[in-house]
Design a protein around this motif. Structure first.
Motif, mmCIF file in Angstrom:
data_model
loop_
_atom_site.group_PDB
_atom_site.id
_atom_site.type_symbol
_atom_site.label_atom_id
_atom_site.label_comp_id
_atom_site.label_asym_id
_atom_site.label_seq_id
_atom_site.Cartn_x
_atom_site.Cartn_y
_atom_site.Cartn_z
ATOM 1 N N SER A 61 0.831 -1.192 0.000
ATOM 2 C CA SER A 61 0.000 0.000 0.000
ATOM 3 C C SER A 61 0.873 1.252 0.000
ATOM 4 C CB SER A 61 -0.894 -0.019 1.239
ATOM 5 O OG SER A 61 -1.622 1.174 1.323
ATOM 6 N N ASP A 62 0.399 2.291 -0.666
ATOM 7 C CA ASP A 62 1.105 3.561 -0.686
ATOM 8 C C ASP A 62 0.722 4.441 0.499
ATOM 9 O OD1 ASP A 62 2.379 2.868 -3.004
ATOM 10 O OD2 ASP A 62 0.901 3.845 -4.309
ATOM 11 N N GLU A 63 -0.267 4.023 1.272
ATOM 12 C CA GLU A 63 -0.716 4.815 2.401
ATOM 13 C C GLU A 63 0.307 4.773 3.526
ATOM 14 O OE1 GLU A 63 -4.585 3.802 3.767
ATOM 15 O OE2 GLU A 63 -5.378 3.587 1.754
ATOM 16 N N THR A 64 0.412 5.888 4.236
ATOM 17 C CA THR A 64 1.297 5.908 5.395
ATOM 18 C C THR A 64 0.576 5.250 6.567
ATOM 19 O OG1 THR A 64 0.476 8.086 6.027
ATOM 20 C CG2 THR A 64 2.455 8.020 4.638
ATOM 21 N N PRO A 65 1.308 4.518 7.390
ATOM 22 C CA PRO A 65 0.659 3.872 8.535
ATOM 23 C C PRO A 65 0.121 4.910 9.520
ATOM 24 C CG PRO A 65 2.980 3.203 8.341
ATOM 25 C CD PRO A 65 2.710 4.213 7.287
ATOM 26 N N GLN A 66 -1.071 4.695 9.968
ATOM 27 C CA GLN A 66 -1.711 5.593 10.919
ATOM 28 C C GLN A 66 -1.520 5.054 12.334
ATOM 29 O OE1 GLN A 66 -3.236 8.488 9.966
ATOM 30 N NE2 GLN A 66 -2.582 8.005 7.888
ATOM 31 N N ALA A 67 -1.783 5.898 13.309
ATOM 32 C CA ALA A 67 -1.709 5.478 14.703
ATOM 33 C C ALA A 67 -2.731 4.378 14.941
ATOM 34 C CB ALA A 67 -1.996 6.662 15.621
ATOM 35 N N GLY A 68 -2.316 3.305 15.544
ATOM 36 C CA GLY A 68 -3.211 2.202 15.858
ATOM 37 C C GLY A 68 -3.233 1.093 14.829
ATOM 38 N N ASP A 69 -2.652 1.302 13.643
ATOM 39 C CA ASP A 69 -2.665 0.267 12.609
ATOM 40 C C ASP A 69 -1.931 -0.987 13.047
ATOM 41 O OD1 ASP A 69 -4.150 1.848 10.974
ATOM 42 O OD2 ASP A 69 -2.541 2.283 9.538
ATOM 43 N N ALA A 129 -8.484 -1.635 20.790
ATOM 44 C CA ALA A 129 -7.651 -0.536 21.280
ATOM 45 C C ALA A 129 -6.978 0.184 20.115
ATOM 46 C CB ALA A 129 -6.608 -1.066 22.255
ATOM 47 N N GLY A 130 -6.572 -0.550 19.100
ATOM 48 C CA GLY A 130 -5.977 0.067 17.927
ATOM 49 C C GLY A 130 -6.973 0.929 17.169
ATOM 50 N N VAL A 131 -8.203 0.466 17.066
ATOM 51 C CA VAL A 131 -9.240 1.250 16.386
ATOM 52 C C VAL A 131 -9.525 2.526 17.168
ATOM 53 C CG1 VAL A 131 -11.689 1.264 15.751
ATOM 54 C CG2 VAL A 131 -10.272 -0.721 15.233
ATOM 55 N N ILE A 132 -9.596 2.419 18.479
ATOM 56 C CA ILE A 132 -9.844 3.597 19.307
ATOM 57 C C ILE A 132 -8.684 4.577 19.198
ATOM 58 C CG2 ILE A 132 -10.072 4.388 21.701
ATOM 59 C CD1 ILE A 132 -11.707 1.789 22.177
ATOM 60 N N ARG A 133 -7.451 4.053 19.222
ATOM 61 C CA ARG A 133 -6.280 4.928 19.095
ATOM 62 C C ARG A 133 -6.276 5.648 17.747
ATOM 63 N NH1 ARG A 133 0.074 3.220 19.384
ATOM 64 N NH2 ARG A 133 0.851 5.334 19.236
ATOM 65 N N SER A 134 -6.654 4.942 16.707
ATOM 66 C CA SER A 134 -6.724 5.542 15.379
ATOM 67 C C SER A 134 -7.789 6.637 15.333
ATOM 68 C CB SER A 134 -7.020 4.466 14.337
ATOM 69 O OG SER A 134 -7.148 5.022 13.067
ATOM 70 N N ARG A 139 -7.778 14.304 16.669
ATOM 71 C CA ARG A 139 -6.788 15.340 16.982
ATOM 72 C C ARG A 139 -6.309 16.034 15.709
ATOM 73 N NH1 ARG A 139 -3.250 12.002 21.383
ATOM 74 N NH2 ARG A 139 -4.718 12.204 23.107
ATOM 75 N N GLN A 140 -6.117 15.271 14.637
ATOM 76 C CA GLN A 140 -5.704 15.871 13.369
ATOM 77 C C GLN A 140 -6.772 16.823 12.842
ATOM 78 O OE1 GLN A 140 -4.806 12.598 10.747
ATOM 79 N NE2 GLN A 140 -2.603 12.980 10.896
ATOM 80 N N ALA A 141 -8.014 16.413 12.945
ATOM 81 C CA ALA A 141 -9.103 17.256 12.459
ATOM 82 C C ALA A 141 -9.216 18.534 13.285
ATOM 83 C CB ALA A 141 -10.419 16.484 12.491
ATOM 84 N N GLU A 142 -9.046 18.425 14.595
ATOM 85 C CA GLU A 142 -9.109 19.604 15.454
ATOM 86 C C GLU A 142 -7.928 20.523 15.191
ATOM 87 O OE1 GLU A 142 -9.374 18.156 19.435
ATOM 88 O OE2 GLU A 142 -11.480 17.596 19.239
ATOM 89 N N ALA A 143 -6.742 19.959 14.968
ATOM 90 C CA ALA A 143 -5.558 20.772 14.696
ATOM 91 C C ALA A 143 -5.686 21.478 13.351
ATOM 92 C CB ALA A 143 -4.310 19.902 14.719
#
Length: 89
Positions: A2-10, A61-66, A72-76
């Motif tokens: 995948s070309d996607e960058t790994p997200q938090a919780g993946d 827990a990974g889904v919640i972390r993601s 947080r990204q949307a708020e920032a």
């Protein structure tokens, strides 16, 4: 790949899925002797069955972390534009 960058919780989701699958296979292995009429497996297999539930918790827990990281990204992303608009008036 995948070309996607790994997200938090993946990583937690992947580890949880693997743990869940190992636990599911162990659960099937411990139930099969009941249907086949053979001797039950050693207690180690029953302990490995617990990975099924633990894997589910780790993946959740990974889904919640993601979700928290995305929030947080949307708020920032929305905060600087709101503060610059209020300072311009």
């Amino acid at each position: 790949m995948s070309d996607e960058t790994p997200q938090a919780g993946d990583l937690l989701v992947r580890i949880g899925a693997i743990m869940f699958l190992v636990g599911a296979v162990a659960t099937l292995a411990t139930v099969m002797p009941l249907f086949l009429g053979t001797d039950p497996l050693p207690s180690f297999f029953y302990a490995v069955c617990m990975l099924m539930g633990a894997g589910f918790v780790v993946a959740a827990a990974g889904v919640i972390r993601s979700a928290v990281a995305q929030r947080r990204q949307a708020e920032a992303a929305s905060s600087p534009s709101a503060s610059s608009a209020s300072s311009a008036t």
